[in-house]
Write a protein that holds these residues in place. Structure first.
Motif, PDB file in Angstrom:
ATOM      1  N   PHE A  53       0.838  -1.207   0.000  1.00 32.56           N
ATOM      2  CA  PHE A  53       0.000   0.000   0.000  1.00 32.56           C
ATOM      3  C   PHE A  53       0.870   1.253   0.000  1.00 32.56           C
ATOM      4  O   PHE A  53       0.597   2.220  -0.720  1.00 32.56           O
ATOM      5  CB  PHE A  53      -0.935   0.011   1.220  1.00 32.56           C
ATOM      6  CG  PHE A  53      -2.239  -0.690   0.996  1.00 32.56           C
ATOM      7  CD1 PHE A  53      -3.063  -0.355  -0.085  1.00 32.56           C
ATOM      8  CD2 PHE A  53      -2.672  -1.688   1.852  1.00 32.56           C
ATOM      9  CE1 PHE A  53      -4.264  -1.000  -0.296  1.00 32.56           C
ATOM     10  CE2 PHE A  53      -3.872  -2.345   1.646  1.00 32.56           C
ATOM     11  CZ  PHE A  53      -4.670  -2.007   0.569  1.00 32.56           C
ATOM     12  N   ALA A  54       1.922   1.249   0.818  1.00 30.87           N
ATOM     13  CA  ALA A  54       2.832   2.399   0.871  1.00 30.87           C
ATOM     14  C   ALA A  54       3.529   2.592  -0.475  1.00 30.87           C
ATOM     15  O   ALA A  54       3.662   3.725  -0.965  1.00 30.87           O
ATOM     16  CB  ALA A  54       3.859   2.206   1.985  1.00 30.87           C
ATOM     17  N   ILE A  55       3.978   1.496  -1.075  1.00 27.76           N
ATOM     18  CA  ILE A  55       4.615   1.583  -2.397  1.00 27.76           C
ATOM     19  C   ILE A  55       3.649   2.189  -3.407  1.00 27.76           C
ATOM     20  O   ILE A  55       4.015   3.066  -4.200  1.00 27.76           O
ATOM     21  CB  ILE A  55       5.066   0.177  -2.859  1.00 27.76           C
ATOM     22  CG1 ILE A  55       6.172  -0.360  -1.944  1.00 27.76           C
ATOM     23  CG2 ILE A  55       5.546   0.215  -4.309  1.00 27.76           C
ATOM     24  CD1 ILE A  55       6.489  -1.827  -2.144  1.00 27.76           C
ATOM     25  N   TYR A  56       2.405   1.725  -3.373  1.00 24.26           N
ATOM     26  CA  TYR A  56       1.389   2.191  -4.331  1.00 24.26           C
ATOM     27  C   TYR A  56       1.161   3.695  -4.214  1.00 24.26           C
ATOM     28  O   TYR A  56       1.185   4.423  -5.209  1.00 24.26           O
ATOM     29  CB  TYR A  56       0.085   1.428  -4.099  1.00 24.26           C
ATOM     30  CG  TYR A  56      -1.024   1.813  -5.044  1.00 24.26           C
ATOM     31  CD1 TYR A  56      -1.151   1.196  -6.281  1.00 24.26           C
ATOM     32  CD2 TYR A  56      -1.945   2.797  -4.700  1.00 24.26           C
ATOM     33  CE1 TYR A  56      -2.168   1.547  -7.165  1.00 24.26           C
ATOM     34  CE2 TYR A  56      -2.959   3.155  -5.568  1.00 24.26           C
ATOM     35  CZ  TYR A  56      -3.072   2.526  -6.795  1.00 24.26           C
ATOM     36  OH  TYR A  56      -4.079   2.886  -7.648  1.00 24.26           O
ATOM     37  N   LEU A  66      -2.607   9.895   2.331  1.00 23.03           N
ATOM     38  CA  LEU A  66      -2.570   8.540   1.776  1.00 23.03           C
ATOM     39  C   LEU A  66      -1.181   7.922   1.893  1.00 23.03           C
ATOM     40  O   LEU A  66      -1.044   6.700   1.945  1.00 23.03           O
ATOM     41  CB  LEU A  66      -3.012   8.561   0.307  1.00 23.03           C
ATOM     42  CG  LEU A  66      -4.496   8.818   0.067  1.00 23.03           C
ATOM     43  CD1 LEU A  66      -4.787   8.868  -1.428  1.00 23.03           C
ATOM     44  CD2 LEU A  66      -5.363   7.747   0.735  1.00 23.03           C
ATOM     45  N   ARG A  67      -0.148   8.745   1.944  1.00 20.20           N
ATOM     46  CA  ARG A  67       1.205   8.220   2.132  1.00 20.20           C
ATOM     47  C   ARG A  67       1.454   7.872   3.598  1.00 20.20           C
ATOM     48  O   ARG A  67       2.179   6.907   3.904  1.00 20.20           O
ATOM     49  CB  ARG A  67       2.240   9.249   1.669  1.00 20.20           C
ATOM     50  CG  ARG A  67       2.167   9.572   0.186  1.00 20.20           C
ATOM     51  CD  ARG A  67       3.277  10.521  -0.198  1.00 20.20           C
ATOM     52  NE  ARG A  67       3.116  11.056  -1.545  1.00 20.20           N
ATOM     53  CZ  ARG A  67       4.027  11.774  -2.186  1.00 20.20           C
ATOM     54  NH1 ARG A  67       5.181  12.043  -1.599  1.00 20.20           N
ATOM     55  NH2 ARG A  67       3.801  12.229  -3.401  1.00 20.20           N
ATOM     56  N   ILE A  68       0.888   8.662   4.496  1.00 20.83           N
ATOM     57  CA  ILE A  68       1.108   8.442   5.926  1.00 20.83           C
ATOM     58  C   ILE A  68       0.316   7.239   6.429  1.00 20.83           C
ATOM     59  O   ILE A  68       0.799   6.461   7.260  1.00 20.83           O
ATOM     60  CB  ILE A  68       0.726   9.708   6.725  1.00 20.83           C
ATOM     61  CG1 ILE A  68       1.696  10.852   6.379  1.00 20.83           C
ATOM     62  CG2 ILE A  68       0.735   9.432   8.222  1.00 20.83           C
ATOM     63  CD1 ILE A  68       1.300  12.175   6.994  1.00 20.83           C
ATOM     64  N   GLN A  69      -0.906   7.081   5.933  1.00 21.32           N
ATOM     65  CA  GLN A  69      -1.810   6.052   6.451  1.00 21.32           C
ATOM     66  C   GLN A  69      -1.216   4.638   6.453  1.00 21.32           C
ATOM     67  O   GLN A  69      -1.240   3.956   7.489  1.00 21.32           O
ATOM     68  CB  GLN A  69      -3.131   6.079   5.677  1.00 21.32           C
ATOM     69  CG  GLN A  69      -4.222   5.208   6.270  1.00 21.32           C
ATOM     70  CD  GLN A  69      -4.224   3.806   5.701  1.00 21.32           C
ATOM     71  OE1 GLN A  69      -3.754   3.577   4.585  1.00 21.32           O
ATOM     72  NE2 GLN A  69      -4.724   2.850   6.470  1.00 21.32           N
ATOM     73  N   PRO A  70      -0.658   4.150   5.335  1.00 25.99           N
ATOM     74  CA  PRO A  70      -0.103   2.783   5.383  1.00 25.99           C
ATOM     75  C   PRO A  70       1.101   2.641   6.312  1.00 25.99           C
ATOM     76  O   PRO A  70       1.333   1.557   6.858  1.00 25.99           O
ATOM     77  CB  PRO A  70       0.280   2.503   3.917  1.00 25.99           C
ATOM     78  CG  PRO A  70       0.336   3.817   3.248  1.00 25.99           C
ATOM     79  CD  PRO A  70      -0.602   4.701   3.974  1.00 25.99           C
ATOM     80  N   GLN A  71       1.857   3.736   6.517  1.00 24.95           N
ATOM     81  CA  GLN A  71       2.995   3.657   7.435  1.00 24.95           C
ATOM     82  C   GLN A  71       2.513   3.467   8.872  1.00 24.95           C
ATOM     83  O   GLN A  71       3.039   2.619   9.611  1.00 24.95           O
ATOM     84  CB  GLN A  71       3.845   4.936   7.329  1.00 24.95           C
ATOM     85  CG  GLN A  71       4.278   5.307   5.928  1.00 24.95           C
ATOM     86  CD  GLN A  71       5.175   4.272   5.272  1.00 24.95           C
ATOM     87  OE1 GLN A  71       5.828   3.490   5.956  1.00 24.95           O
ATOM     88  NE2 GLN A  71       5.208   4.264   3.949  1.00 24.95           N
ATOM     89  N   GLY A 135      -1.038  -2.778  -5.986  1.00 24.74           N
ATOM     90  CA  GLY A 135      -2.267  -2.460  -5.261  1.00 24.74           C
ATOM     91  C   GLY A 135      -3.139  -3.686  -5.051  1.00 24.74           C
ATOM     92  O   GLY A 135      -3.751  -3.851  -3.980  1.00 24.74           O
ATOM     93  N   ILE A 136      -3.207  -4.567  -6.056  1.00 27.77           N
ATOM     94  CA  ILE A 136      -4.005  -5.784  -5.930  1.00 27.77           C
ATOM     95  C   ILE A 136      -3.407  -6.709  -4.865  1.00 27.77           C
ATOM     96  O   ILE A 136      -4.131  -7.288  -4.052  1.00 27.77           O
ATOM     97  CB  ILE A 136      -4.099  -6.506  -7.297  1.00 27.77           C
ATOM     98  CG1 ILE A 136      -4.934  -5.673  -8.276  1.00 27.77           C
ATOM     99  CG2 ILE A 136      -4.688  -7.901  -7.134  1.00 27.77           C
ATOM    100  CD1 ILE A 136      -4.920  -6.192  -9.692  1.00 27.77           C
ATOM    101  N   ILE A 137      -2.078  -6.823  -4.860  1.00 38.20           N
ATOM    102  CA  ILE A 137      -1.408  -7.655  -3.839  1.00 38.20           C
ATOM    103  C   ILE A 137      -1.715  -7.134  -2.439  1.00 38.20           C
ATOM    104  O   ILE A 137      -2.024  -7.913  -1.520  1.00 38.20           O
ATOM    105  CB  ILE A 137       0.117  -7.686  -4.084  1.00 38.20           C
ATOM    106  CG1 ILE A 137       0.425  -8.453  -5.376  1.00 38.20           C
ATOM    107  CG2 ILE A 137       0.850  -8.316  -2.900  1.00 38.20           C
ATOM    108  CD1 ILE A 137       1.880  -8.362  -5.811  1.00 38.20           C
ATOM    109  N   ALA A 138      -1.645  -5.809  -2.268  1.00 34.74           N
ATOM    110  CA  ALA A 138      -1.936  -5.208  -0.960  1.00 34.74           C
ATOM    111  C   ALA A 138      -3.375  -5.507  -0.536  1.00 34.74           C
ATOM    112  O   ALA A 138      -3.631  -5.862   0.625  1.00 34.74           O
ATOM    113  CB  ALA A 138      -1.705  -3.699  -1.026  1.00 34.74           C
ATOM    114  N   SER A 139      -4.305  -5.379  -1.465  1.00 32.87           N
ATOM    115  CA  SER A 139      -5.721  -5.613  -1.157  1.00 32.87           C
ATOM    116  C   SER A 139      -5.973  -7.071  -0.777  1.00 32.87           C
ATOM    117  O   SER A 139      -6.736  -7.351   0.156  1.00 32.87           O
ATOM    118  CB  SER A 139      -6.589  -5.231  -2.358  1.00 32.87           C
ATOM    119  OG  SER A 139      -6.400  -3.872  -2.701  1.00 32.87           O
TER     120      SER A 139
END
Length: 261
Positions: A53-56, A66-71, A135-139
């Motif tokens: 998710f962070a990579i995406y 959106l960058r902070i949230q996955p961290q 993104g699909i892998i993260a989901s």
């Protein structure tokens, strides 16, 4: 204009919920010092999902929230995962637990830095499919992480043990608000499916516990409370015949006999 405002407000609220939803669970684990019923695999898969998710969001030049949230999500998932490894029922040695956690963090940072540096220029040049796969892998990791709790439910006839309901509610609200932001704003089928799966599976967990409670839970909880109360009372009120007193009496008798002899 109205839809844009509603989309931002709902999306921001959903993101906030998904940043902090695990804090009640972490507090609960620390206070009880027992993680029975909270599968380590669930927390590991969720922590792992935060990396793609962070990579995406970084590589696609997403907004700052959106960058902070996955961290933050990965941080809290990693803390909770460490608790499930360290506290009962797994009780891993502290050194072994730290090896797992530190190794995971190092690998996660390496993957994020490597993929972001590689995929950001690719995305900016108009090739979007590599990030779509990320993104699909993260989901998938996030959704599959909700499968292990159902095995725990099956062990206990549907009863939820170890999972904090405040955490469950906050996570469900994050999914619901994010879904609503997509509905009123820009529709994204992949995000909609993800949020719907997460919301449905968490509602299923709560419903399972509700069914268990109304079927047999009241009686079982009452019996557990009565047993706990009886155990506390037995600790506070020692038995009338204290073994230490018997030892003292025997020693007095022996010393008296020796004096008479």
């Amino acid at each position: 204009m109205g839809n844009a405002v509603a989309e931002n407000v709902l999306g921001t609220a959903g993101t906030i919920f998904w940043c902090i939803q695990l804090i009640p669970q972490i507090i609960r684990n620390y206070k009880v010092k027992n993680c029975e019923g909270l599968p380590p695999l669930m927390m590991f898969l969720w922590a792992a999902s935060g990396i793609p998710f962070a990579i995406y969001f970084f590589a696609s030049d997403g907004s700052i929230p959106l960058r902070i949230q996955p961290q933050l999500f990965t941080l809290f998932c990693t803390v909770s995962w460490a608790q499930t490894l360290y506290y009962p029922p797994y009780n891993l040695p502290r050194r072994r637990m730290w090896i797992y956690i530190v190794g995971f963090v190092i690998i996660g940072i390496a993957l994020e830095v490597g993929f972001i540096l590689w995929l950001r220029p690719v995305y900016r040049h108009g090739t979007h499919w590599p990030l779509l796969i990320i993104g699909i892998i993260a989901s998938i990791l996030l959704a599959v992480g909700l499968v292990p709790p159902y095995f725990e439910l099956a062990k206990r006839q549907g009863r939820v043990v170890g999972i904090n309901f405040v955490f469950l509610f906050m996570d469900s609200m994050g999914a619901l608000l994010s879904m609503l932001s997509i509905i009123v704003g820009t529709f994204d089928i992949m995000s909609m499916v993800l949020y719907a799966i997460v919301l449905a599976m968490e509602i299923g967990i709560a419903t399972s516990h509700a069914i268990w409670y109304f079927r047999m839970g009241k009686r079982i909880i009452k019996e557990e409370k009565a047993a706990a109360k009886l155990q506390e009372e037995s600790k506070e009120c020692p038995s009338e015949s204290d073994p230490s007193d018997d030892v003292v009496v025997e020693q007095d008798v022996i010393s008296t006999k020796e004096e008479l002899a």
